[in-house]
Write a protein that holds these residues in place. Structure first.
Motif, short mmCIF file in Angstrom:
data_model
loop_
_atom_site.label_atom_id
_atom_site.label_comp_id
_atom_site.label_asym_id
_atom_site.label_seq_id
_atom_site.Cartn_x
_atom_site.Cartn_y
_atom_site.Cartn_z
N VAL A 89 18.74 -41.25 1.65
CA VAL A 89 19.05 -40.95 0.26
C VAL A 89 17.92 -40.21 -0.45
O VAL A 89 18.08 -39.78 -1.58
N PHE A 90 16.76 -40.09 0.21
CA PHE A 90 15.66 -39.29 -0.32
C PHE A 90 14.66 -39.03 0.80
O PHE A 90 14.69 -39.68 1.84
N ALA A 91 13.79 -38.06 0.55
CA ALA A 91 12.67 -37.79 1.45
C ALA A 91 11.43 -38.42 0.84
O ALA A 91 11.23 -38.35 -0.37
N ALA A 92 10.59 -39.03 1.66
CA ALA A 92 9.31 -39.59 1.22
C ALA A 92 8.21 -38.78 1.88
O ALA A 92 8.16 -38.68 3.11
N LEU A 93 7.33 -38.17 1.07
CA LEU A 93 6.36 -37.21 1.56
C LEU A 93 4.95 -37.52 1.07
O LEU A 93 4.78 -38.07 -0.02
N ALA A 94 3.97 -37.13 1.87
CA ALA A 94 2.56 -37.25 1.48
C ALA A 94 1.89 -35.90 1.69
O ALA A 94 2.09 -35.26 2.73
N ALA A 95 1.10 -35.48 0.71
CA ALA A 95 0.40 -34.20 0.78
C ALA A 95 -1.03 -34.40 1.27
O ALA A 95 -1.71 -35.35 0.85
N PHE A 96 -1.45 -33.49 2.15
CA PHE A 96 -2.81 -33.49 2.67
C PHE A 96 -3.34 -32.07 2.63
O PHE A 96 -2.59 -31.11 2.81
N THR A 116 5.53 -27.10 5.41
CA THR A 116 4.62 -26.35 4.57
C THR A 116 5.45 -25.49 3.62
O THR A 116 6.63 -25.24 3.85
N GLU A 117 4.79 -25.06 2.56
CA GLU A 117 5.42 -24.16 1.60
C GLU A 117 4.72 -22.82 1.71
O GLU A 117 3.48 -22.75 1.66
N GLU A 118 5.49 -21.75 1.89
CA GLU A 118 4.89 -20.43 1.99
C GLU A 118 4.11 -20.12 0.72
O GLU A 118 4.59 -20.35 -0.39
N GLY A 119 2.86 -19.66 0.90
CA GLY A 119 2.00 -19.36 -0.23
C GLY A 119 1.14 -20.55 -0.66
O GLY A 119 0.27 -20.41 -1.51
N ALA A 120 1.37 -21.71 -0.11
CA ALA A 120 0.58 -22.91 -0.42
C ALA A 120 -0.11 -23.37 0.87
O ALA A 120 -0.07 -24.53 1.24
N ASP A 121 -0.76 -22.42 1.54
CA ASP A 121 -1.34 -22.66 2.87
C ASP A 121 -2.37 -23.79 2.96
O ASP A 121 -2.50 -24.38 4.02
N PRO A 122 -3.12 -24.09 1.91
CA PRO A 122 -4.12 -25.14 2.11
C PRO A 122 -3.54 -26.57 2.13
O PRO A 122 -4.28 -27.53 2.21
N TYR A 123 -2.23 -26.70 2.09
CA TYR A 123 -1.61 -28.03 2.03
C TYR A 123 -0.53 -28.18 3.08
O TYR A 123 0.12 -27.21 3.47
N VAL A 124 -0.31 -29.42 3.49
CA VAL A 124 0.80 -29.77 4.38
C VAL A 124 1.44 -31.04 3.83
O VAL A 124 0.75 -31.92 3.31
N MET A 125 2.74 -31.10 3.90
CA MET A 125 3.48 -32.29 3.48
C MET A 125 3.99 -33.00 4.73
O MET A 125 4.67 -32.38 5.55
N VAL A 126 3.65 -34.26 4.86
CA VAL A 126 4.00 -35.03 6.04
C VAL A 126 5.00 -36.11 5.65
O VAL A 126 4.85 -36.77 4.61
N ALA A 127 6.04 -36.27 6.47
CA ALA A 127 7.02 -37.33 6.24
C ALA A 127 6.31 -38.67 6.37
O ALA A 127 5.70 -38.97 7.41
N ILE A 128 6.35 -39.48 5.32
CA ILE A 128 5.63 -40.75 5.33
C ILE A 128 6.08 -41.65 6.47
O ILE A 128 5.26 -42.30 7.12
N GLY A 129 7.36 -41.66 6.78
CA GLY A 129 7.85 -42.49 7.87
C GLY A 129 7.26 -42.12 9.21
O GLY A 129 7.17 -42.96 10.12
#
Length: 134
Positions: free
Chosen positions: A39-46, A84-97
């Motif tokens: 019912v949702f995505a859970a994400l963490a940014a690094f 990743t989001e194009e243009g936001a190269d210094p970050y990665v979003m990882v699925a918390i699970g």
């Protein structure tokens, strides 16, 4: 410096991130619901750098605001591990699970509250946005 490893269900695809979590959040948009099967995505940014091991299949989706998100998932077991989001190269979003860590920090933000299932309850301190705040 702290390191964390997230992996797919079968272990073929993994990502190692360094440093502290920059932020955590959940997304209730219909695309994330379909992508995760939940019912949702859970994400963490690094922040970069990060190291990927194994092979990933990619799927690119354009968000409501025009941003392009490149999702990586395991071609063997199908687990979505990071994006990743194009243009936001210094970050990665990882699925918390994918960290398989029940002690992982709770979400700070909740986006697309307009699509949140009514029975989903989040901590009171979570900052809520009707849609994408960007």
């Amino acid at each position: 410096m702290s390191r964390r490893t997230a992996s797919c269900c079968c272990g073929q695809l993994s990502i190692e991130v360094q440093g502290e979590v920059l932020g955590t959040g959940v997304c209730h948009c219909l695309s994330c619901q379909q992508r995760t099967g939940s019912v949702f995505a859970a994400l963490a940014a690094f922040a970069s750098p990060y190291t990927v091991a194994g092979k990933a299949t990619e799927f690119v989706r354009t968000g409501d605001q025009g941003a392009k998100f490149r999702f990586r998932f395991c071609p063997v077991c199908g687990s979505n591990v990071f994006h990743t989001e194009e243009g936001a190269d210094p970050y990665v979003m990882v699925a918390i699970g994918a960290f398989a860590d029940p002690g992982f920090p709770p979400p700070q933000d909740s986006v697309y509250e307009c699509r949140r299932h009514a029975w989903v309850k989040l901590p009171d301190a979570v900052v809520r946005y009707e849609k994408d705040p960007v």
